[in-house]
Design an enzyme around this catalytic site. Structure first.
Site, mmCIF file in Angstrom:
data_model
loop_
_atom_site.group_PDB
_atom_site.id
_atom_site.type_symbol
_atom_site.label_atom_id
_atom_site.label_comp_id
_atom_site.label_asym_id
_atom_site.label_seq_id
_atom_site.Cartn_x
_atom_site.Cartn_y
_atom_site.Cartn_z
ATOM 1 N N LEU A 138 -6.541 6.337 1.003
ATOM 2 C CA LEU A 138 -5.334 7.112 0.765
ATOM 3 C C LEU A 138 -4.590 7.330 2.070
ATOM 4 O O LEU A 138 -5.193 7.487 3.129
ATOM 5 C CB LEU A 138 -5.686 8.463 0.141
ATOM 6 C CG LEU A 138 -6.456 8.420 -1.176
ATOM 7 C CD1 LEU A 138 -6.650 9.828 -1.716
ATOM 8 C CD2 LEU A 138 -5.729 7.562 -2.203
ATOM 9 N N ASP A 140 -9.871 11.822 5.765
ATOM 10 C CA ASP A 140 -8.754 11.626 6.673
ATOM 11 C C ASP A 140 -8.257 10.188 6.501
ATOM 12 O O ASP A 140 -8.514 9.568 5.455
ATOM 13 C CB ASP A 140 -9.134 11.963 8.118
ATOM 14 C CG ASP A 140 -10.290 11.111 8.640
ATOM 15 O OD1 ASP A 140 -10.645 10.099 7.997
ATOM 16 O OD2 ASP A 140 -10.840 11.460 9.709
ATOM 17 N N THR A 193 -17.609 11.534 -1.210
ATOM 18 C CA THR A 193 -19.034 11.464 -0.911
ATOM 19 C C THR A 193 -19.358 10.118 -0.280
ATOM 20 O O THR A 193 -18.660 9.125 -0.499
ATOM 21 C CB THR A 193 -19.888 11.641 -2.184
ATOM 22 O OG1 THR A 193 -19.529 10.625 -3.130
ATOM 23 C CG2 THR A 193 -19.688 13.014 -2.792
ATOM 24 N N HIS A 194 -20.451 10.110 0.493
ATOM 25 C CA HIS A 194 -20.910 8.872 1.119
ATOM 26 C C HIS A 194 -22.435 8.865 1.092
ATOM 27 O O HIS A 194 -23.056 9.881 1.412
ATOM 28 C CB HIS A 194 -20.403 8.783 2.557
ATOM 29 C CG HIS A 194 -20.760 7.491 3.226
ATOM 30 N ND1 HIS A 194 -20.262 6.276 2.802
ATOM 31 C CD2 HIS A 194 -21.585 7.209 4.268
ATOM 32 C CE1 HIS A 194 -20.747 5.312 3.562
ATOM 33 N NE2 HIS A 194 -21.558 5.849 4.451
ATOM 34 N N ARG A 212 0.814 -1.212 0.000
ATOM 35 C CA ARG A 212 0.000 0.000 0.000
ATOM 36 C C ARG A 212 0.854 1.271 0.000
ATOM 37 O O ARG A 212 0.538 2.239 -0.693
ATOM 38 C CB ARG A 212 -0.925 -0.016 1.221
ATOM 39 C CG ARG A 212 -1.841 1.191 1.317
ATOM 40 C CD ARG A 212 -2.906 1.013 2.385
ATOM 41 N NE ARG A 212 -3.714 2.213 2.520
ATOM 42 C CZ ARG A 212 -3.681 3.014 3.574
ATOM 43 N NH1 ARG A 212 -2.887 2.736 4.595
ATOM 44 N NH2 ARG A 212 -4.426 4.093 3.627
ATOM 45 N N ASP A 246 -14.714 6.925 6.049
ATOM 46 C CA ASP A 246 -15.887 7.804 6.156
ATOM 47 C C ASP A 246 -15.931 8.522 7.494
ATOM 48 O O ASP A 246 -17.001 8.731 8.073
ATOM 49 C CB ASP A 246 -17.178 7.000 5.940
ATOM 50 C CG ASP A 246 -17.183 6.227 4.631
ATOM 51 O OD1 ASP A 246 -16.605 6.727 3.651
ATOM 52 O OD2 ASP A 246 -17.739 5.112 4.597
#
Length: 208
Positions: A94, A140, A107-108, A66, A144
């Site tokens: 990220l 962050d 968005t969620h 990663r 979410d």
């Protein structure tokens, strides 16, 4: 001077298409300068190419882990010098230093902090809520969990299933994304604790 946005995608590109449509109006003040993905041969990349936007693909499988993939993604983002990175259906986490270097929104399909994760619409239906919606938040290093920038409510109606409810949430999400990204980049914003305070609103941009 138009603000620069890079959009990261993993799927069909409906949020990307909404942003590109808004960017066609010079008064919007935002330009999508690049579109990146973790997957090749997806509809979202075709949407970008149809609008003449440069694209790149950075598959995680091409890297040993990663961190190496995040390093490669950072190298891809840097030449675009984005003022904001928008995750539009992007399904990868990220690293914290990336979202610190380049402010990033996502968005969620729920009213955060309720129903985080990949099954938010199904979870909301299973819980029996009467109201759900969409959230735009600053990313962050959690799932979410970032500070909420804006939200829009979507009622749950009798007979809703996951497909019908998700369809209405997506429609509201498109409007929320376009209005809020434009406002963030034209009027500015600041963060106080977990509160995101936007600059002066243009009433024409507030979703119904």
């Amino acid at each position: 001077m138009q603000k620069r946005v890079v959009v990261l995608v993993s799927g069909t590109g409906t949020n990307l298409a909404a942003l590109l449509g808004a960017c066609a109006d010079p008064a919007y003040g935002v330009c999508v300068v690049g579109v990146g993905s973790d997957r090749s041969a997806i509809p979202a990349l075709e949407v970008a190419s149809a609008h003449g936007v440069p694209t790149f693909v950075e598959p995680p499988g091409d890297h040993p882990g990663r961190d190496a993939w995040n390093d490669a993604l950072a190298a891809r983002l840097e030449p675009f010098a984005p003022d904001l990175v928008v995750l539009a259906g992007f399904m990868r986490l990220l690293r914290a230093d990336l979202v610190t270097r380049w402010p990033t929104v996502n968005t969620h399909p729920a009213l955060c902090p309720a129903f985080p994760g990949m099954h938010a619409v199904a979870d909301a239906l299973a819980y029996g809520v009467k109201l759900t919606g969409a959230t735009l938040f600053l990313v962050d290093d959690g799932v979410d969990t970032g500070p909420v920038v804006a939200q829009v409510a979507v009622p749950v109606v009798e007979g809703d299933d996951v497909s019908s409810l998700h369809h209405r949430i997506k429609s509201a999400e498109h409007d929320l994304l376009v209005a809020t990204v434009g406002r963030m980049l034209r009027a500015g914003y600041r963060i106080e604790g977990r509160r995101v305070i936007l600059g002066a609103a243009d009433p024409r941009e507030v979703p119904a």
